[in-house]
Each structure stands twice: as structure tokens, then as C-alpha cells.
Design an enzyme around this catalytic site. Structure first.
Site, mmCIF file in Angstrom:
data_model
loop_
_atom_site.group_PDB
_atom_site.id
_atom_site.type_symbol
_atom_site.label_atom_id
_atom_site.label_comp_id
_atom_site.label_asym_id
_atom_site.label_seq_id
_atom_site.Cartn_x
_atom_site.Cartn_y
_atom_site.Cartn_z
ATOM 1 N N CYS A 1 1.235 -79.014 -22.923
ATOM 2 C CA CYS A 1 1.092 -80.459 -23.158
ATOM 3 C C CYS A 1 -0.403 -80.749 -23.228
ATOM 4 O O CYS A 1 -1.194 -79.861 -23.558
ATOM 5 C CB CYS A 1 1.788 -81.262 -22.062
ATOM 6 S SG CYS A 1 1.211 -80.910 -20.387
ATOM 7 N N VAL A 2 -0.810 -81.948 -22.922
ATOM 8 C CA VAL A 2 -2.218 -82.320 -23.074
ATOM 9 C C VAL A 2 -3.128 -81.560 -22.113
ATOM 10 O O VAL A 2 -4.254 -81.205 -22.457
ATOM 11 C CB VAL A 2 -2.396 -83.838 -22.856
ATOM 12 C CG1 VAL A 2 -3.860 -84.248 -22.957
ATOM 13 C CG2 VAL A 2 -1.583 -84.604 -23.884
#
Length: 470
Positions: free
Chosen positions: A27-28
């Protein structure tokens, strides 16, 4: 410059080699791994890797905190070294599905439904906060609001409230989209189903109580069957159950109906059947359940506010570790929909701030540059509402920062609950959260904020200096 290939190789070795990876995505800020056996992960070795800022296991996934801007580069090197292809988040979730018990799967389902719509709800909450500043009396002027003193700002404030209230007014449409998508149906049908439940032709749910008292609730008469013609504004359970049923009917019809006439049959039949069943059975039953839950919580906090605040303020950090905090997002939304405010969300915001303050204390007390950097970045993140890096990267690692943080949060929860603090929306669950608080409760909320900023920092710092383990 960081050698991303070297960092990836060290991570791969620490987690048990390529044979221990079933699937991997990111994810980020985090690598999200489906591991064959989490028990063989060398946690000490993983902690010592420069790129790694923390790690934790949740919902069957082993997540390694790397950081924004670096995680994607390390991920590419990791999958190349492991000889596996890129996986989507859904594929990783599917690979870890068997590791979750029914409760975990239920919590994960709720999280998968509500997290995608959270940006819209938080944005609406922040805009409502701006409207509060403009319209609440006593903030800048005695017994007057900004628009009372400067009437030229009234239309500006009104436009803000129209924009902000839209997400809450049409909340069933947002939930319907996300729920049907999660259950495997057509998201557009989920949107329509949600909007059906707030059609202007129906009696607004917020007017239902008064209409019952006056005996003016409108009804449909279906061949002798009387059905209340009411909407479900601000309700969570009706649209969740309706979305599940809609998806099951749609999937069934798609398997049975020829492709050439699916457009003419599947959507109309699925919506018609679900709509009738929702207005006849699902809506009234779930409406009663939702209001019962709301009334029960309100009654508990009306009679035992301080005790409720002490308990919820203290356990929220523990709920984050288990993932169960996602269930309370639905409860907050239900409270706001039914009563216009929530007394639970302010404690969430203070709990997040407390975890950030404890991480900042470790940063201040530590002589290790990596730990200082991790304490700073994770503390800022927690103060802005994302606590996982602080929880799993710093506070749980040393244990006492976490215990001090949840104790401070419990104390602050006790105080603000006894003071009756409420939020009229869900906003950013950290320092900016004050903008979501009803204006008349700003002072007690600020006192609560002072508790969770000062107490965790001072006590954790002093204890860390005495223990000398950072």
C-alpha cells in the site's frame, strides 16, 4: 542513497525466504505479505534492517512498514528476488482468508465496506467543522456567531453545509456501492439500492419519531398489507442487509439468465425483489435493531458516562491491534444518523493522539538515529489519525509506551465523557479532530487533548530514561 535491492534481500531473508511467501502486494507505506508461516520470521533481524520502520500481523497479513516513496521500490526488488509476480490487494486477502476465524472475517468485511467510503465521510466532517466555526455562537464573539456579526458570510456557510451534508444525506448510496462491490455484485446497483432508501418520496427517517407521535406516518397498501412509507437516512443496517440480498439475487440471475437478455432481466428483477423485501421486512427489522443499539449506547453513557469513557478510551488502542476498531466506525455512523452526534468518536481522536505522544517521547529519549526517525514519523502519523506505525513500530515494541498511552487515553476519555463532549461528524482522528467537535464542547475537548499530549510524553520519556532501553 538506499540500496533497495539489498534492503529487499535482507527483508526476504528475515521473513523466511521466498518459500515462505504465498503472495505479496503493498500500500502507500507497507509491504503486505501473505506468509506460509509467520512463526519463522526473524523479528530481531527484521527490526535491524534500515528500511524497516516496524511490522505487525493483522487479518492474516504480515505487514512491514517501509514508508511512502520507498515501499514501492523495495517491493519491486522483493518480488524479483522471490521470483513471484505482483499481486493485487484482493489476491493477498484471498491468500490469507483461511487464516481468519469467523469473527475476524466479519470484522474484515465491515472494514472492507466502510474504509473505501471513509474519505468522503472525513471530508464531510472537516467541512462541517468549518461550518461550525462560522455558525456556532460564542467562539469569537459573546453569544454571537461569525455570521451573526458578519451576515455577508451566511450564504458562504450555507453553501458549505450543503456540500458537507451530502455525504451523510445520501450515506446509504455510498454504503450500497461499497457493500455490493465487496459482496461481488454490480456496484451501480448498490448505489441505486442505497438511493432508493433515501428517495424524497419517502418520509425522512429524521422526521419519523415526530410523525409517529402525531399519527401521520404515510403507508402503502399492498393488497391489504400496510407498509410504512419511510426512508432510512443515516441508517447503516438496512442498506447493509439489502446490499447482501441484492448481490445474492443478482449473482443467481446472472447464472440462470441468457446473456442476451441479462440487461433486461437481472437489474430490474434484483432491484424490485430486494426493494419490496427491504420495505416490507428488512427495513423495519434492521431499523428497530439499529435504533435499539443507539438507544442502548446512549442510555449507558447517560447513566455511566465517566465509566464508559474510561473503558472505551482505554480499550480503543487495544481494538486497533485486533482490527475490531473498524466495527465502531459503523456504530459512529449509526449514532450520527440517529442522534446527529456521536460521543464515541472524540475518544478515538484522543486515543490516537496519546499513541503519537508516546512515540514522540521515545524519539526524544532515544540515542538511536533510526528509532528517533521512526518515533518522529510515526508520532506525526498518529497525530493525523493513522496509529499503526506508532503502535507496531514503536509503542508495542517496548510495551510500556503503549500501556502509558492507553492509560492516558482512558483518563482523557473519562474526563471528556463526564463533560458530555460530542462530535457532529467523523473527521481526522487526531489533532485536527477538534474541528469535528460540537463547538460548545471545544474547551473540555482541548483539556482532553492536553491530557493525551502531555501525560504520555512526560511519563514515557521519564520511564524510558530510567529504563535506558532506547
Amino acid at each position: 542513497m538506499m540500496d533497495h535491492k539489498k534492503q529487499a534481500a535482507e527483508i526476504l531473508e528475515a521473513i523466511g525466504g521466498k518459500e515462505n511467501i504465498s503472495a505479496a502486494t503493498h500500500c502507500v507505506t507497507r509491504l503486505r505479505l501473505a506468509l506460509v508461516d509467520e512463526g519463522i520470521v526473524d523479528q530481531e533481524k527484521l527490526n535491524g534492517i534500515d528500511a524497516v520502520k516496524g511490522f505487525f500481523s493483522t487479518n492474516g497479513q504480515f505487514q512491514v512498514v517501509i514508508g511512502q516513496g520507498t515501499v514501492d521500490k523495495v517491493y519491486k526488488e522483493l518480488i524479483a528476488l522471490a521470483g513471484i509476480g505482483e499481486s493485487s490487494k484482493e489476491e493477498v486477502k484471498e491468500a490469507t482468508k483461511g487464516k481468519m476465524n469467523p469473527l475476524q472475517r466479519g470484522i474484515k468485511t465491515l472494514a472492507d465496506i466502510f474504509i473505501p467510503i471513509l474519505p468522503a465521510i472525513v471530508t464531510a466532517g472537516l467541512l462541517l467543522g468549518i461550518n461550525n466555526i462560522l455558525t456556532a455562537p460564542g467562539i469569537f464573539f459573546d453569544d454571537q456567531s461569525v455570521i451573526d456579526v458578519y451576515p455577508q458570510w451566511s450564504d458562504f456557510a450555507n453553501m458549505i453545509i450543503v456540500i458537507a451534508n451530502t455525504a451523510f444525506t445520501f450515506l446509504p448510496g455510498l454504503i450500497g456501492w461499497s457493500a455490493v462491490k465487496k459482496f461481488g455484485g454490480s456496484p451501480i446497483l448498490g448505489i441505486v439500492m442505497g438511493l432508493i432508501l433515501v428517495n424524497p418520496e419517502l418520509l425522512n427517517a429524521w422526521s419519523y419519531g415526530e410523525a409517529v407521535k402525531e399519527g401521520t406516518v404515510p403507508h402503502w397498501n399492498l393488497f391489504g398489507l400496510s407498509i410504512e412509507k419511510i426512508g432510512y437516512q443515516g441508517q447503516v443496517l438496512p442498506v447493509l442487509v439489502a446490499s447482501y440480498l441484492l448481490t445474492k439475487i443478482e449473482v443467481f440471475l446472472r447464472k440462470k439468465v441468457a446473456d442476451s437478455i441479462q440487461l433486461l432481466v437481472v437489474g430490474p428483477v434484483a432491484l424490485l425483489v430486494t426493494g419490496f423485501l427491504t420495505f416490507i421486512i428488512i427495513g423495519p427489522v434492521t431499523f428497530a435493531i439499529g435504533n435499539g443499539i443507539t438507544d442502548g449506547l446512549v442510555a449507558i453513557f447517560d447513566h455511566f458516562a465517566a465509566l464508559g469513557g474510561l473503558i472505551y478510551g482505554g480499550i480503543y488502542g487495544v481494538l486497533v491491534i485486533t482490527g475490531m476498531h473498524h466495527t465502531f466506525l459503523a456504530v459512529d455512523i449509526q449514532l450520527i444518523g440517529s442522534t446527529g452526534t456521536t460521543f464515541l468518536w472524540p475518544m478515538l481522536a484522543l486515543s490516537n493522539i496519546a499513541q503519537g505522544s508516546a512515540a514522540f517521547a521515545i524519539m526524544a529519549a532515544s540515542k538511536d538515529d533510526k528509532l528517533k526517525g521512526l518515533g518522529l514519523s510515526s508520532g506525526i502519523s498518529a497525530w493525523l489519525g493513522i496509529t499503526e506505525p506508532a503502535l507496531f513500530g514503536v509503542n508495542l515494541r517496548f510495551k510500556y509506551p503503549f500501556i502509558i498511552a492507553i492509560s492516558s487515553s482512558a483518563l482523557a476519555g473519562l474526563y471528556i465523557s463526564a463533560s458530555g463532549v460530542k462530535a457532529n461528524s467523523i473527521g481526522v482522528g487526531g489533532v485536527p479532530g477538534i474541528f469535528s467537535i460540537v463547538a460548545e464542547y471545544w474547551v473540555p475537548f482541548l483539556i482532553g487533548m492536553a491530557i493525551v499530549i502531555i501525560v504520555p510524553f512526560v511519563v514515557t520519556y521519564l520511564y524510558a530514561k530510567r529504563k535506558k532501553d532506547v
